[in-house]
Write an enzyme that holds these catalytic residues in place. Structure first.
Site, mmCIF file in Angstrom:
data_model
loop_
_atom_site.group_PDB
_atom_site.id
_atom_site.type_symbol
_atom_site.label_atom_id
_atom_site.label_comp_id
_atom_site.label_asym_id
_atom_site.label_seq_id
_atom_site.Cartn_x
_atom_site.Cartn_y
_atom_site.Cartn_z
ATOM 1 N N TYR A 90 4.834 30.450 13.888
ATOM 2 C CA TYR A 90 5.256 30.049 12.544
ATOM 3 C C TYR A 90 6.185 28.843 12.625
ATOM 4 O O TYR A 90 6.015 27.849 11.900
ATOM 5 C CB TYR A 90 5.946 31.224 11.849
ATOM 6 C CG TYR A 90 6.670 30.845 10.580
ATOM 7 C CD1 TYR A 90 5.964 30.379 9.474
ATOM 8 C CD2 TYR A 90 8.049 30.964 10.477
ATOM 9 C CE1 TYR A 90 6.625 30.026 8.297
ATOM 10 C CE2 TYR A 90 8.725 30.625 9.314
ATOM 11 C CZ TYR A 90 8.007 30.151 8.228
ATOM 12 O OH TYR A 90 8.667 29.804 7.070
ATOM 13 N N THR A 147 12.080 25.414 7.590
ATOM 14 C CA THR A 147 12.707 26.688 7.923
ATOM 15 C C THR A 147 13.607 26.577 9.144
ATOM 16 O O THR A 147 13.383 25.735 10.029
ATOM 17 C CB THR A 147 11.630 27.751 8.196
ATOM 18 O OG1 THR A 147 12.233 28.924 8.775
ATOM 19 C CG2 THR A 147 10.594 27.237 9.175
ATOM 20 N N GLU A 202 13.558 28.532 11.466
ATOM 21 C CA GLU A 202 12.769 28.929 12.630
ATOM 22 C C GLU A 202 12.316 27.715 13.443
ATOM 23 O O GLU A 202 11.898 27.852 14.589
ATOM 24 C CB GLU A 202 11.541 29.736 12.190
ATOM 25 C CG GLU A 202 11.857 31.118 11.637
ATOM 26 C CD GLU A 202 12.303 32.095 12.723
ATOM 27 O OE1 GLU A 202 11.860 31.950 13.872
ATOM 28 O OE2 GLU A 202 13.093 32.997 12.406
ATOM 29 N N LYS A 235 5.608 24.927 11.223
ATOM 30 C CA LYS A 235 6.531 24.297 10.280
ATOM 31 C C LYS A 235 7.099 22.988 10.822
ATOM 32 O O LYS A 235 7.369 22.052 10.062
ATOM 33 C CB LYS A 235 7.654 25.268 9.915
ATOM 34 C CG LYS A 235 7.231 26.343 8.924
ATOM 35 C CD LYS A 235 6.878 25.744 7.571
ATOM 36 C CE LYS A 235 6.637 26.777 6.502
ATOM 37 N NZ LYS A 235 6.416 26.190 5.169
#
Length: 331
Positions: free
Chosen positions: A153, A129, A131, A157
């Protein structure tokens, strides 16, 4: 010719449902992992794949249970595995850091370890991602940009990304990572700001709501249309060698722009309905996340066609139609 088998974790989510459709159209035998509770409540928990239930194979397992995943993979022996399952709502990851990190990292580790033992030739896709970039040191971001996650999060990841690379390098697993930027659709969860906007706009249009409360509307995102992004996932596993790719539109738009287009699609003036709520701000906000998908364009031949304006209209129209159908059912 032997029919290809694909296993999708997170098949009940937005991406999982579109990917299942895509693979079925390619002639795959499609298997998906779901929690047992989902099988007990298919109306609410399987709504995205309800129209596919007679075409796919669902298996009860938990991403937090190595034995249950081992049992499923042993039964299927897939040729491709798309690992999409995760606690992926960034806002919630601040509220429950422990379960976010444990579920996302352990789930990735369990499925990789299972494939190594039972199906080492299986091609593996890890849903990374944007992010992970967080406080990015450069814009746009590409595959070589350093990670600086700004949410639990994102942290989980990054760990999953490096774990996937480890299995690729140490055990020669065909494992690729897709660093996907925000991708939305009419199947997006209602907790995400994009779907919160379009569903509330539709409710206001129908006279079912009288305001839309939002946090930081100046935040910018690189938004795309989810069905186009799952095609990129599949393309990665059709290559001769595993690799990592940024999947993005290459342009950013603010939440404010999303709001204005959504109300415009409904024929309403956003200023009459939107209220700012500081309680909805994230504890930490990254810098501008905009992806450079040149590598995906060049190697995969992947391109996106649905514009930002088209995306917003697709979502508003779908939410309005959904409410109209519900009203007809009630009446």
């Amino acid at each position: 010719m032997t029919q290809k088998k694909a296993l999708i974790t997170g098949i009940t989510g937005q991406d999982g449902s579109f990917l299942a459709e895509f693979l079925l159209n390619k002639g795959y035998e499609v298997h998906g992992i779901v929690r047992h509770v989902a099988l007990e409540d298919p109306i609410h928990r399987l709504w995205r794949i309800h129209h596919l239930l007679d075409q796919i194979h669902l298996h009860s397992a938990s991403m937090e249970s190595f034995p249950s995943l081992f049992r499923v993979v042993e039964h299927i022996l897939p040729g491709e595995c798309y690992h999409l399952a995760a606690q992926s709502y960034v806002g919630y990851s601040f509220e429950d850091e422990f379960s976010t990190v444990n579920t996302n990292l352990n789930g990735t580790h369990f499925i990789l370890s299972t494939l190594k033992e039972l199906a080492p030739q299986c091609k593996f896709y890890f849903a990374a991602t944007s992010e992970m970039f967080g406080l990015a040191q450069e814009t746009p971001q590409r595959e070589t940009t350093a990670f600086h996650p700004r949410s639990p999060y994102g942290v989980s990841k990054v760990a999953g990304y490096y774990l996937t690379q480890h299995y690729r390098e140490a055990y020669k697993i065909f494992a690729s990572c897709g660093i996907a930027y925000n991708h939305e659709s009419e199947r997006r969860g209602f907790e995400y700001v994009s779907r919160k906007i379009t569903s509330t706009v539709a409710r206001i249009k129908m006279g079912l709501a009288n305001e839309l409360r939002l946090g930081n509307t100046s935040a910018r995102r690189d938004w795309g249309y989810a069905p186009e992004y799952v095609r990129a996932m599949w393309l990665m596993l059709q290559q001769s060698e595993p690799d990592d790719f940024v999947i993005a539109s290459g342009e950013t738009h603010s939440v404010q722009e999303f709001v204005e287009l959504a109300f415009q699609a409904a024929g309403l003036n956003w200023q009459d309905w939107v209220k700012q709520d500081e309680r909805l701000y994230r504890p930490s906000e990254g810098l501008e996340l905009r992806g450079d998908a040149t590598k995906a364009h060049t190697i995969l031949g992947w391109h996106h066609d649905v514009s930002f304006e088209q995306l917003v209209r697709i979502m508003v129209d779908a939410d309005y139609q959904r409410l109209e159908e519900q009203g007809e059912l009630i009446n």
